[in-house]
Design a protein around this motif. Structure first.
Motif, PDB file in Angstrom:
ATOM      1  N   CYS A 283       0.863  -1.179   0.000  1.00 55.75           N
ATOM      2  CA  CYS A 283       0.000   0.000   0.000  1.00 55.75           C
ATOM      3  C   CYS A 283       0.902   1.232   0.000  1.00 55.75           C
ATOM      4  O   CYS A 283       1.911   1.262  -0.667  1.00 55.75           O
ATOM      5  CB  CYS A 283      -0.951  -0.045   1.190  1.00 55.75           C
ATOM      6  N   GLY A 284       0.505   2.262   0.711  1.00 56.58           N
ATOM      7  CA  GLY A 284       1.347   3.449   0.819  1.00 56.58           C
ATOM      8  C   GLY A 284       1.252   4.406  -0.342  1.00 56.58           C
ATOM      9  O   GLY A 284       2.109   5.280  -0.504  1.00 56.58           O
ATOM     10  N   ALA A 285       0.210   4.280  -1.165  1.00 56.60           N
ATOM     11  CA  ALA A 285       0.054   5.162  -2.319  1.00 56.60           C
ATOM     12  C   ALA A 285      -1.392   5.623  -2.429  1.00 56.60           C
ATOM     13  O   ALA A 285      -2.314   4.955  -1.957  1.00 56.60           O
ATOM     14  CB  ALA A 285       0.494   4.463  -3.594  1.00 56.60           C
ATOM     15  N   ILE A 286      -1.590   6.769  -3.090  1.00 58.42           N
ATOM     16  CA  ILE A 286      -2.893   7.440  -3.160  1.00 58.42           C
ATOM     17  C   ILE A 286      -3.197   7.801  -4.609  1.00 58.42           C
ATOM     18  O   ILE A 286      -2.301   8.124  -5.388  1.00 58.42           O
ATOM     19  CB  ILE A 286      -2.885   8.727  -2.312  1.00 58.42           C
ATOM     20  N   LYS A 287      -4.489   7.784  -4.964  1.00 59.60           N
ATOM     21  CA  LYS A 287      -4.944   8.264  -6.269  1.00 59.60           C
ATOM     22  C   LYS A 287      -6.022   9.320  -6.045  1.00 59.60           C
ATOM     23  O   LYS A 287      -6.969   9.110  -5.297  1.00 59.60           O
ATOM     24  CB  LYS A 287      -5.499   7.097  -7.081  1.00 59.60           C
ATOM     25  N   LEU A 288      -5.861  10.467  -6.722  1.00 59.04           N
ATOM     26  CA  LEU A 288      -6.856  11.540  -6.673  1.00 59.04           C
ATOM     27  C   LEU A 288      -7.181  11.990  -8.097  1.00 59.04           C
ATOM     28  O   LEU A 288      -6.380  11.775  -9.020  1.00 59.04           O
ATOM     29  CB  LEU A 288      -6.352  12.744  -5.877  1.00 59.04           C
ATOM     30  N   PHE A 289      -8.305  12.648  -8.266  1.00 59.32           N
ATOM     31  CA  PHE A 289      -8.687  13.259  -9.534  1.00 59.32           C
ATOM     32  C   PHE A 289      -8.570  14.770  -9.428  1.00 59.32           C
ATOM     33  O   PHE A 289      -8.922  15.360  -8.401  1.00 59.32           O
ATOM     34  CB  PHE A 289     -10.133  12.916  -9.892  1.00 59.32           C
ATOM     35  N   SER A 290      -8.114  15.410 -10.514  1.00 58.59           N
ATOM     36  CA  SER A 290      -8.197  16.870 -10.578  1.00 58.59           C
ATOM     37  C   SER A 290      -9.222  17.317 -11.611  1.00 58.59           C
ATOM     38  O   SER A 290      -9.725  18.439 -11.538  1.00 58.59           O
ATOM     39  CB  SER A 290      -6.834  17.468 -10.926  1.00 58.59           C
ATOM     40  N   ASP A 291      -9.506  16.460 -12.588  1.00 57.26           N
ATOM     41  CA  ASP A 291     -10.505  16.793 -13.607  1.00 57.26           C
ATOM     42  C   ASP A 291     -11.095  15.509 -14.166  1.00 57.26           C
ATOM     43  O   ASP A 291     -10.871  14.415 -13.623  1.00 57.26           O
ATOM     44  CB  ASP A 291      -9.906  17.676 -14.710  1.00 57.26           C
ATOM     45  N   GLY A 292     -11.870  15.627 -15.259  1.00 57.43           N
ATOM     46  CA  GLY A 292     -12.502  14.474 -15.876  1.00 57.43           C
ATOM     47  C   GLY A 292     -11.820  14.092 -17.174  1.00 57.43           C
ATOM     48  O   GLY A 292     -10.621  13.827 -17.202  1.00 57.43           O
ATOM     49  N   VAL A 293     -12.594  14.110 -18.262  1.00 59.12           N
ATOM     50  CA  VAL A 293     -12.059  13.709 -19.566  1.00 59.12           C
ATOM     51  C   VAL A 293     -12.506  14.693 -20.637  1.00 59.12           C
ATOM     52  O   VAL A 293     -13.527  15.374 -20.499  1.00 59.12           O
ATOM     53  CB  VAL A 293     -12.508  12.280 -19.951  1.00 59.12           C
ATOM     54  N   ILE A 294     -11.761  14.737 -21.707  1.00 51.38           N
ATOM     55  CA  ILE A 294     -12.049  15.663 -22.795  1.00 51.38           C
ATOM     56  C   ILE A 294     -13.369  15.335 -23.474  1.00 51.38           C
ATOM     57  O   ILE A 294     -14.158  16.231 -23.817  1.00 51.38           O
ATOM     58  CB  ILE A 294     -10.876  15.666 -23.794  1.00 51.38           C
ATOM     59  N   ASP A 295     -13.658  14.042 -23.657  1.00 52.32           N
ATOM     60  CA  ASP A 295     -14.836  13.633 -24.429  1.00 52.32           C
ATOM     61  C   ASP A 295     -16.151  14.133 -23.849  1.00 52.32           C
ATOM     62  O   ASP A 295     -17.114  14.327 -24.591  1.00 52.32           O
ATOM     63  CB  ASP A 295     -14.875  12.112 -24.534  1.00 52.32           C
ATOM     64  N   THR A 296     -16.223  14.320 -22.529  1.00 51.61           N
ATOM     65  CA  THR A 296     -17.467  14.794 -21.920  1.00 51.61           C
ATOM     66  C   THR A 296     -17.413  16.271 -21.541  1.00 51.61           C
ATOM     67  O   THR A 296     -18.345  16.783 -20.915  1.00 51.61           O
ATOM     68  CB  THR A 296     -17.793  13.970 -20.652  1.00 51.61           C
ATOM     69  N   GLY A 297     -16.318  16.941 -21.894  1.00 53.05           N
ATOM     70  CA  GLY A 297     -16.196  18.357 -21.560  1.00 53.05           C
ATOM     71  C   GLY A 297     -15.821  18.605 -20.121  1.00 53.05           C
ATOM     72  O   GLY A 297     -15.937  19.735 -19.623  1.00 53.05           O
ATOM     73  N   THR A 298     -15.345  17.557 -19.409  1.00 49.25           N
ATOM     74  CA  THR A 298     -15.035  17.705 -17.987  1.00 49.25           C
ATOM     75  C   THR A 298     -13.533  17.789 -17.714  1.00 49.25           C
ATOM     76  O   THR A 298     -13.126  17.859 -16.548  1.00 49.25           O
ATOM     77  CB  THR A 298     -15.632  16.541 -17.181  1.00 49.25           C
ATOM     78  N   ALA A 299     -12.694  17.733 -18.763  1.00 53.78           N
ATOM     79  CA  ALA A 299     -11.266  17.998 -18.560  1.00 53.78           C
ATOM     80  C   ALA A 299     -11.088  19.476 -18.231  1.00 53.78           C
ATOM     81  O   ALA A 299     -11.869  20.332 -18.675  1.00 53.78           O
ATOM     82  CB  ALA A 299     -10.478  17.622 -19.810  1.00 53.78           C
ATOM     83  N   TRP A 300     -10.052  19.803 -17.459  1.00 56.79           N
ATOM     84  CA  TRP A 300      -9.801  21.186 -17.025  1.00 56.79           C
ATOM     85  C   TRP A 300      -8.754  21.777 -17.960  1.00 56.79           C
ATOM     86  O   TRP A 300      -7.591  21.369 -17.954  1.00 56.79           O
ATOM     87  CB  TRP A 300      -9.304  21.166 -15.586  1.00 56.79           C
ATOM     88  N   ILE A 335       1.762   9.869  -4.222  1.00 55.12           N
ATOM     89  CA  ILE A 335       0.501  10.408  -4.728  1.00 55.12           C
ATOM     90  C   ILE A 335       0.486  10.391  -6.247  1.00 55.12           C
ATOM     91  O   ILE A 335       1.453  10.786  -6.897  1.00 55.12           O
ATOM     92  CB  ILE A 335       0.301  11.855  -4.231  1.00 55.12           C
ATOM     93  N   ALA A 336      -0.620   9.927  -6.808  1.00 52.59           N
ATOM     94  CA  ALA A 336      -0.864   9.990  -8.247  1.00 52.59           C
ATOM     95  C   ALA A 336      -2.129  10.807  -8.461  1.00 52.59           C
ATOM     96  O   ALA A 336      -3.168  10.512  -7.869  1.00 52.59           O
ATOM     97  CB  ALA A 336      -1.043   8.584  -8.833  1.00 52.59           C
ATOM     98  N   THR A 337      -2.046  11.847  -9.293  1.00 53.89           N
ATOM     99  CA  THR A 337      -3.211  12.690  -9.570  1.00 53.89           C
ATOM    100  C   THR A 337      -3.588  12.595 -11.039  1.00 53.89           C
ATOM    101  O   THR A 337      -2.771  12.878 -11.914  1.00 53.89           O
ATOM    102  CB  THR A 337      -2.945  14.164  -9.221  1.00 53.89           C
ATOM    103  N   HIS A 338      -4.822  12.206 -11.275  1.00 55.23           N
ATOM    104  CA  HIS A 338      -5.391  12.201 -12.624  1.00 55.23           C
ATOM    105  C   HIS A 338      -5.516  13.643 -13.103  1.00 55.23           C
ATOM    106  O   HIS A 338      -6.148  14.478 -12.448  1.00 55.23           O
ATOM    107  CB  HIS A 338      -6.767  11.521 -12.556  1.00 55.23           C
ATOM    108  N   ALA A 339      -4.874  13.959 -14.229  1.00 56.37           N
ATOM    109  CA  ALA A 339      -4.976  15.297 -14.826  1.00 56.37           C
ATOM    110  C   ALA A 339      -4.901  15.135 -16.336  1.00 56.37           C
ATOM    111  O   ALA A 339      -3.827  14.943 -16.896  1.00 56.37           O
ATOM    112  CB  ALA A 339      -3.869  16.215 -14.325  1.00 56.37           C
ATOM    113  N   VAL A 340      -6.039  15.207 -16.989  1.00 57.10           N
ATOM    114  CA  VAL A 340      -6.119  15.041 -18.438  1.00 57.10           C
ATOM    115  C   VAL A 340      -5.877  16.359 -19.156  1.00 57.10           C
ATOM    116  O   VAL A 340      -5.122  16.442 -20.124  1.00 57.10           O
ATOM    117  CB  VAL A 340      -7.490  14.442 -18.828  1.00 57.10           C
ATOM    118  N   GLY A 341      -6.528  17.418 -18.701  1.00 59.10           N
ATOM    119  CA  GLY A 341      -6.436  18.718 -19.367  1.00 59.10           C
ATOM    120  C   GLY A 341      -5.155  19.466 -19.045  1.00 59.10           C
ATOM    121  O   GLY A 341      -4.540  19.256 -17.996  1.00 59.10           O
ATOM    122  N   ASP A 342      -4.769  20.371 -19.945  1.00 63.25           N
ATOM    123  CA  ASP A 342      -3.517  21.098 -19.753  1.00 63.25           C
ATOM    124  C   ASP A 342      -3.542  21.989 -18.507  1.00 63.25           C
ATOM    125  O   ASP A 342      -2.541  22.102 -17.790  1.00 63.25           O
ATOM    126  CB  ASP A 342      -3.138  21.904 -21.003  1.00 63.25           C
TER     127      ASP A 342
END
Length: 536
Positions: A283-300, A335-342
């Protein structure tokens, strides 16, 4: 029974050690670790003296074991239990696939589907009523290929108690029509989780055995391990149970999924369990989201997409994101952060830059980085951040730019997609993965896309941004040594004495094979912890 490392000798090999050419052709493994490299006769004699099995691979190429830096095998084991809707590009094709599955299922059973593509609903919008009469009266729950949108029919919504809009802690949304009636489209996991949680759940034994079998499927493609990016307490318990039963065939890092609505007490609970581990999992690791995805308009995005979307983060309070990151960072977690948009990448880099040094510990990653501005590529330089990317997601792009992803971004911004070469040349560490079940888990496909940037196996296919192609050696490193370094493991990703014996044995050299040839190179053996877990 407790799971132990295996002992094995491999001879007659071409070695790609990631540690320089040693001239060796053989490996001796004892109790799950590489004990020595040498010539065939030397290693064979050492193995025979100790009663260790010798396997001659007759000139096959041995590389360090392949590690998927971003995967969801536990989730995939559940999601892929339904009908695969991949390739259904029109509404009629979707309806036909659902009707066939409806005819197969017993009365009253839920119809589950996955790999649904957005293109089928481009003209109509995503609506459950469009597919309802393909499975009359039956609850239907479908998952889009990117795991960011769900679609349910009226019986499924009713069973889940979804009758109207709701407020969520994050950017999730129950989409409703002008009368406030749910259309069936559910954006992001917090919303669609309500739907899928209402479906009948597998038994504990079914869940455990599905995960075991999933790891064995991954091993057949040459994978020896991966980073689970949606870890839950249940995932950890299953890994521990599989290892106790001697049925764990994968080396795993579990990133616990932090939801936006998680409290300080939740953070403290996760931190308390950070040191849980087994022989093959940690264990010892984390996943977070900062935005969504481009296809639905939810990327930042730095600027709105061509439909006016893309300017909202996943977190209502970005300050709260920074607080949570700091808490996990101070606890010594990765820490791993999901970030699709620029712009999402830009803002995550800002938060990471404010974190204090942790001597001796690896630094954090950003996941996906699908589009990047020049300034943000430059900001990666010297940041210490690992860029975890999936070039094989380009498979949904069209040469003419008519796909949903490119049509939202426009041609100029689409050309900033999947900049793996630029990221690497910035000095940033690059690791590759699949995001399975979003895309195929086979690392041969992932490496082929990173190297060729066109549909593998079709030399005439359109090449997307050819200047971003990786070399064969770089693609292999991004699946072996670089993920090990990103996690601070000195005993992984290389074939040297003292390293863990996770190995992938190829019928041909994956570096010398062309991207189009690579996808068809057979996997001869997959070895995890000195045990053969797959044999062709």
């Amino acid at each position: 029974m407790a799971q132990a490392g295996g002992s094995l000798a491999i001879t007659g090999a071409k070695l790609r050690t990631n540690a320089g050419d040693t001239g060796a052709t053989a490996i001796l493994i004892v109790d799950g670790a590489i004990e020595m490299l040498g010539g065939d006769a030397e290693v064979r004699a050492a193995a025979e003296r100790r009663g260790i099995r010798v396997r001659d691979v007759a000139g096959a190429t041995v590389t360090p074991g392949l590690f998927d830096a971003h995967t969801h095998p536990h989730w995939a084991a559940a999601v892929t239990a339904g009908v695969d809707l991949g390739g259904c590009e029109t509404l009629e094709q979707v309806r036909s696939a659902i009707a066939a599955e409806h005819a197969r299922l017993p009365e009253g059973a839920w119809l589950r589907g996955w790999n649904l593509e957005y293109e089928a609903f481009e003209e109509t919008g995503m609506r459950g009523d469009l597919i309802a009469d393909a499975a009359p009266g039956r609850p239907v729950a479908l998952m889009c290929y990117d795991l960011h949108t769900g679609l349910g029919t009226a019986p499924a919504l009713a069973a889940a108690g979804i009758t109207g809009p709701r407020e969520f802690d994050d950017a999730s949304e129950i989409v409703v029509d002008e009368n406030g009636v749910p259309t069936g489209e559910l954006r992001e996991p917090t919303a669609y989780g309500i739907l899928f949680d209402a479906a009948p759940a597998p038994t504990h034994e079914e869940d455990r055995d599905r995960l075991r079998d999933m790891f064995r499927r991954l091993a057949a493609a040459g994978l020896t391990g991966g980073a689970i990016m949606d870890g839950k307490d249940a995932t950890v318990e299953l890994l521990a149970e599989l290892e106790t039963r001697g049925e764990l065939d994968h080396r795993i890092t579990v990133h616990h999924w932090h939801a936006v609505g998680d409290t300080d007490a939740d953070v403290a609970r996760v931190i308390e369990g950070r040191d849980r581990c087994g022989r093959l999992w940690e264990c010892g690791a984390i996943k977070l989201f900062s935005d969504g995805v481009i296809d639905t308009g939810t990327a930042w995005l730095h600027a709105p997409d061509l439909r006016g979307d893309g300017r909202a983060p996943f977190w209502p309070s970005w300050e709260r994101y920074a607080e949570v990151v700091r808490a996990y960072h101070d606890a010594g977690m990765l820490i791993a952060t999901h970030a699709v948009g620029d712009y999402a990448v830009h803002r995550v880099l800002e938060v990471y830059a404010d974190l204090p040094e942790r001597p001796g510990l690896p630094f954090h990653s950003i996941e996906h980085l699908e589009v990047l501005s020049d300034a943000d590529v430059e900001a990666l330089r010297g940041s210490g951040v690992t860029a975890s990317m999936q070039p094989l997601h380009m498979q949904w792009r069209s040469a003419a730019g008519e796909d949903n992803w490119a049509s939202r971004l426009g041609s100029e911004r689409a050309a900033t997609g999947y900049r793996v070469r630029d990221v690497l040349e910035s000095g940033c560490r690059l690791v590759l993965g699949s995001d399975w079940p979003v895309a195929q888990y086979d690392p041969r496909i992932g490496m082929a896309w990173a190297r060729g940037r066109h549909t593998p196996g079709d030399p005439s296919a359109h090449v997307f941004e050819p200047e971003q192609r990786l070399t064969g050696e770089e693609a292999l490193l991004a699946y072996t040594l670089w993920p090990a370094q990103a996690r601070g493991h000195a005993d992984r990703g290389r074939i040297v004495a003292g390293a863990v014996a996770d190995l992938t044995v190829w019928a041909a050299d994956p570096v010398e094979a062309t991207p189009d040839e690579l996808i068809s190179v057979p996997i001869v053996l997959t070895v995890v912890d000195g045990r053969i877990v797959h044999e062709a």
